[in-house]
Design an enzyme around this catalytic site. Sequence first.
Site, PDB file in Angstrom:
ATOM      1  N   GLU A 155       0.819  -1.212   0.000  1.00 57.31           N
ATOM      2  CA  GLU A 155       0.000   0.000   0.000  1.00 57.31           C
ATOM      3  C   GLU A 155       0.852   1.261   0.000  1.00 57.31           C
ATOM      4  OE1 GLU A 155      -3.673   1.916   2.644  1.00 57.31           O
ATOM      5  OE2 GLU A 155      -2.567   0.181   3.388  1.00 57.31           O
ATOM      6  N   GLU A 256     -12.871   2.458   4.553  1.00 58.69           N
ATOM      7  CA  GLU A 256     -11.844   2.721   5.562  1.00 58.69           C
ATOM      8  C   GLU A 256     -11.846   4.217   5.874  1.00 58.69           C
ATOM      9  OE1 GLU A 256      -7.441   0.915   6.241  1.00 58.69           O
ATOM     10  OE2 GLU A 256      -7.542   2.589   4.847  1.00 58.69           O
TER      11      GLU A 256
END
Length: 287
Positions: A155, A256
């Site tokens: 990520e 998220e």
Amino acid sequence: MGFADQRFNVNLSILFTELPLLERPAAAAAAGFTAVELWWPWVDSPTPERSELDALKRAIEDAGVRLTGLNFYAGRLPGPDRGALSLPGEESERFRANVEAAAGFAASLGCTALNALYGNRVDGVDPDEQDALALENLVLAARAAHRIGAVLLVEALNEPESPAYPLVSAPAAVAVVDKVNAATGLGNARFLMDLYHLAMNGEDLSGVIAAYAGRTGHVQIADSPGRGAPGTGTLPLESLLDQLAEAGYEGWVGLEYKPGDRPSARAFDWLPAAARPARAPRRADSR
């Protein structure tokens, strides 16, 4: 298309946090969702007691939700840490100890995506040394993920909030993905495309989607600025997700974001109830 055509899951490490961990899967189910994801829940323990693992597994199963994503141990998250795998010494050892524990827990619930946060730069340590250690540990993680039929996610975070984290662009994260795949020959390392982080970095999101949708193993969203629910900022998230679908992405979209000043159950008012249960992909999920 639109939001109703996506496959959403809820990140239980940032939503429903007003509840104890073991109550969050049921809360997500009560809100209409059938899939969840988690950061590593035991921030002080890469290898928790079996009883703790079993209790969380039971809570997820009893709620009738599917675990679709799990982070490896990443230090204090939320908090100052951004991963452990590139940190020399004790933290790297803790990451290694966690690899089999996380993969085993994921396998027990049929979870097929494991996210490995890279870790911050350390003052006084050569970045090349950290990168070599990171590749070594990512190879271990990729092989463990492969054994359970999972992908390894890498990520990019955003520089304003994570100034010591070296992967602060889509190309930087994808370059690491390529190195891991070259080292293992497995091809199971994938890019985690978090649209909030990329937006905070000022990246051209449509360009990122065009360039990397085919190498993306998971997508996460929050609006920007503020990291709130869709509609609280200025990102055209519905349009961006449509672009991803048109580019061939059929995987999960992780919610998220921060619920703000409302209870987590109200943090999904933007999403029609009928769009919350996970739908089947348009074709077999190859991930």
